[in-house]
Design a protein around this motif. Structure first.
Motif, PDB file in Angstrom:
ATOM      1  N   TYR A  15     -23.301 -86.944 -60.920  1.00  0.00           N
ATOM      2  CA  TYR A  15     -22.925 -85.702 -61.574  1.00  0.00           C
ATOM      3  C   TYR A  15     -24.177 -85.026 -62.150  1.00  0.00           C
ATOM      4  CZ  TYR A  15     -18.173 -87.728 -61.752  1.00  0.00           C
ATOM      5  OH  TYR A  15     -16.974 -88.288 -61.453  1.00  0.00           O
ATOM      6  N   LEU A  16     -24.073 -83.734 -62.441  1.00  0.00           N
ATOM      7  CA  LEU A  16     -25.061 -83.013 -63.233  1.00  0.00           C
ATOM      8  C   LEU A  16     -24.281 -82.024 -64.092  1.00  0.00           C
ATOM      9  CD1 LEU A  16     -27.994 -82.443 -63.972  1.00  0.00           C
ATOM     10  CD2 LEU A  16     -28.075 -80.785 -62.113  1.00  0.00           C
ATOM     11  N   GLY A  73     -17.380 -89.204 -56.575  1.00  0.00           N
ATOM     12  CA  GLY A  73     -16.416 -88.212 -57.025  1.00  0.00           C
ATOM     13  C   GLY A  73     -17.044 -87.156 -57.917  1.00  0.00           C
ATOM     14  N   GLY A  74     -16.214 -86.195 -58.346  1.00  0.00           N
ATOM     15  CA  GLY A  74     -16.717 -85.150 -59.234  1.00  0.00           C
ATOM     16  C   GLY A  74     -16.024 -83.821 -58.998  1.00  0.00           C
ATOM     17  N   VAL A  75     -16.730 -82.753 -59.299  1.00  0.00           N
ATOM     18  CA  VAL A  75     -16.146 -81.414 -59.276  1.00  0.00           C
ATOM     19  C   VAL A  75     -15.835 -80.973 -57.848  1.00  0.00           C
ATOM     20  CG1 VAL A  75     -17.298 -80.729 -61.408  1.00  0.00           C
ATOM     21  CG2 VAL A  75     -18.428 -80.323 -59.219  1.00  0.00           C
ATOM     22  N   ASP A  76     -15.010 -79.926 -57.762  1.00  0.00           N
ATOM     23  CA  ASP A  76     -14.592 -79.407 -56.463  1.00  0.00           C
ATOM     24  C   ASP A  76     -15.777 -78.849 -55.677  1.00  0.00           C
ATOM     25  OD1 ASP A  76     -11.948 -79.950 -57.194  1.00  0.00           O
ATOM     26  OD2 ASP A  76     -11.640 -77.934 -58.007  1.00  0.00           O
ATOM     27  N   VAL A  77     -15.708 -79.008 -54.364  1.00  0.00           N
ATOM     28  CA  VAL A  77     -16.679 -78.387 -53.459  1.00  0.00           C
ATOM     29  C   VAL A  77     -16.458 -76.872 -53.480  1.00  0.00           C
ATOM     30  CG1 VAL A  77     -17.458 -78.254 -51.062  1.00  0.00           C
ATOM     31  CG2 VAL A  77     -16.727 -80.452 -52.021  1.00  0.00           C
ATOM     32  N   ASP A  78     -17.543 -76.120 -53.476  1.00  0.00           N
ATOM     33  CA  ASP A  78     -17.461 -74.661 -53.487  1.00  0.00           C
ATOM     34  C   ASP A  78     -16.704 -74.173 -52.254  1.00  0.00           C
ATOM     35  OD1 ASP A  78     -17.833 -71.924 -53.621  1.00  0.00           O
ATOM     36  OD2 ASP A  78     -20.024 -72.021 -53.749  1.00  0.00           O
ATOM     37  N   ASP A  91     -12.556 -75.626 -59.491  1.00  0.00           N
ATOM     38  CA  ASP A  91     -13.657 -75.666 -60.445  1.00  0.00           C
ATOM     39  C   ASP A  91     -14.696 -74.592 -60.142  1.00  0.00           C
ATOM     40  OD1 ASP A  91     -12.602 -77.953 -61.703  1.00  0.00           O
ATOM     41  OD2 ASP A  91     -13.659 -79.294 -60.325  1.00  0.00           O
ATOM     42  N   PRO A  92     -15.406 -74.119 -61.166  1.00  0.00           N
ATOM     43  CA  PRO A  92     -16.537 -73.229 -60.901  1.00  0.00           C
ATOM     44  C   PRO A  92     -17.529 -73.915 -59.961  1.00  0.00           C
ATOM     45  CG  PRO A  92     -16.032 -73.279 -63.252  1.00  0.00           C
ATOM     46  CD  PRO A  92     -15.196 -74.354 -62.617  1.00  0.00           C
ATOM     47  N   PRO A  93     -18.157 -73.155 -59.079  1.00  0.00           N
ATOM     48  CA  PRO A  93     -19.034 -73.779 -58.076  1.00  0.00           C
ATOM     49  C   PRO A  93     -20.241 -74.456 -58.703  1.00  0.00           C
ATOM     50  CG  PRO A  93     -19.227 -71.388 -58.018  1.00  0.00           C
ATOM     51  CD  PRO A  93     -18.074 -71.695 -58.919  1.00  0.00           C
ATOM     52  N   ILE A 118     -16.241 -91.026 -51.444  1.00  0.00           N
ATOM     53  CA  ILE A 118     -15.173 -91.357 -52.386  1.00  0.00           C
ATOM     54  C   ILE A 118     -14.687 -90.075 -53.063  1.00  0.00           C
ATOM     55  CG2 ILE A 118     -14.620 -92.552 -54.534  1.00  0.00           C
ATOM     56  CD1 ILE A 118     -16.623 -94.714 -53.741  1.00  0.00           C
ATOM     57  N   CYS A 119     -13.405 -89.768 -52.939  1.00  0.00           N
ATOM     58  CA  CYS A 119     -12.750 -88.602 -53.543  1.00  0.00           C
ATOM     59  C   CYS A 119     -13.495 -87.316 -53.171  1.00  0.00           C
ATOM     60  CB  CYS A 119     -12.599 -88.777 -55.056  1.00  0.00           C
ATOM     61  SG  CYS A 119     -11.355 -87.651 -55.747  1.00  0.00           S
ATOM     62  N   ARG A 120     -14.245 -86.715 -54.094  1.00  0.00           N
ATOM     63  CA  ARG A 120     -15.059 -85.559 -53.693  1.00  0.00           C
ATOM     64  C   ARG A 120     -15.890 -85.885 -52.465  1.00  0.00           C
ATOM     65  NH1 ARG A 120     -18.768 -81.199 -55.278  1.00  0.00           N
ATOM     66  NH2 ARG A 120     -20.794 -81.743 -54.357  1.00  0.00           N
ATOM     67  N   GLY A 121     -16.330 -87.145 -52.363  1.00  0.00           N
ATOM     68  CA  GLY A 121     -17.194 -87.542 -51.255  1.00  0.00           C
ATOM     69  C   GLY A 121     -16.552 -87.370 -49.893  1.00  0.00           C
TER      70      GLY A 121
END
Length: 247
Positions: A15-16, A73-78, A91-93, A118-121
Motif C-alpha cells: 500500500y501507499l 490486496g488494497g484499493v480499487d484499480v482505476d 475508490d479514488p484512483p 490476491i484480491c486486488r491482485g
C-alpha cells in the motif's frame, strides 16, 4: 542460482496511503503482516515493493532480484485502465500503485516468474492483460455478501474448475475468506477461469500452460493454518530459481 534448500525471494507489492503512528501522520508504504507471514511460514523470504516512479527498465531491474511476485490486496484499480467511467462506490484512483504493479507484472511475465495475485491482485492481473471488472458487485448480484462491512471477512465456498492448477492445489471445493466489492467481468484472453462461487462470479483465474500465474479473489493470508497457496508460489519460485531463469 538456488540450491534446493535455499529460501527463494518473494516480492510483495504494498500500500501507499496516509498513515498515523505515534506522533506522525504521513504518507507511508505498508503491508499487513499476515501477507509476509504467509510467505515466510511457507519457506520464502519476503521483500516489500513500495509504489515508486517506474518504467520498463526499472521494473525489469526490480524483478531480476526476485524469484516470484505476489500482487497484494488494497484499493480499487482505476477504471480508466480498462476504459470505464468510475462508479460512485469505486475508490479514488491511485495511479502510482496501478502503474507500479502493472509494470512489475509485465516484467515478471516476461521473465516467467511465478505470480500470485490476491484480491486486488487478481484484478490487476486481469486488467493488465486486457480484461475488465465489475465495479460494484451489489449492482450485479443484488447482495453485499462478498463485503459485509469494514474488516469483516465472509466465508465463501468456491467451486474449483477440474483439471486446473488450482484444483491440483486445493481440490474441487475451497472455503475462502472474501472482502471485496469488485470482481472480474470479462476475463482476459490469456487467462482461464479456475474458480467460481455460487453466484457464478469469477473467484480465481490462472494462465494455461506450465508457468505459475494464479489469481484468487479471496484472502488466503487470513487463514494461515492453510498455507497451500503460499507454499505453491514459494515452491514454484524455488524451482524457477533452480532452473536458472533469473540468471
Amino acid at each position: 542460482m538456488h540450491g534446493p534448500q535455499v529460501r527463494p525471494i518473494i516480492g510483495l507489492t504494498t500500500y501507499l496511503e496516509q498513515s498515523r503512528t505515534g506522533i506522525w501522520d504521513v504518507r507511508a508504504s505498508f503491508l499487513p503482516q499476515v501477507y509476509f507471514d504467509g510467505v515466510t511460514q511457507a519457506g520464502g523470504i519476503a521483500t516489500l515493493l513500495p509504489p515508486q516512479p517506474v518504467d520498463a527498465v526499472v521494473a525489469a531491474r526490480v524483478v531480476t532480484g526476485l524469484d516470484a511476485l505476489v500482487l497484494t490486496g488494497g484499493v480499487d484499480v482505476d477504471p480508466a485502465t480498462y476504459r470505464a467511467d468510475p462508479h460512485p462506490e469505486t475508490d479514488p484512483p491511485r495511479p502510482d500503485r496501478d502503474e507500479w504493479e502493472f509494470a512489475l507484472l509485465h516484467a515478471a511475465l516476461e521473465r516467467r516468474l511465478p505470480i500470485l495475485g490476491i484480491c486486488r491482485g487478481i484484478q490487476v492481473l486481469n486488467v493488465a492483460l486486457g480484461g475488465t471488472l465489475h465495479q460494484h458487485l451489489p449492482d450485479v448480484l443484488g447482495h453485499s455478501r462478498h463485503r459485509m462491512g469494514a474488516a469483516v471477512f465472509t466465508a465463501t465456498e468456491i467451486a474449483i474448475t477440474p483439471g486446473t492448477r488450482l484444483a491440483s492445489l486445493l481440490g474441487d471445493r475451497h472455503q475462502a475468506q472474501c472482502h471485496h466489492h469488485q470482481g472480474i467481468d470479462r476475463v482476459a484472453d490469456r487467462l482461464m477461469v479456475s474458480g467460481q462461487d455460487a453466484d457464478g462470479l469469477v473467484e480465481a483465474v490462472e494462465a494455461p500452460g506450465g508457468d505459475f500465474v494464479v489469481g484468487v479473489q479471496w484472502h488466503p493470508e487470513e487463514r494461515l493454518d492453510d498455507l497451500r497457496l503460499f507454499a505453491a508460489v514459494v515452491d514454484a519460485a524455488r524451482t524457477c530459481g533452480s532452473s536458472g531463469r533469473n540468471d
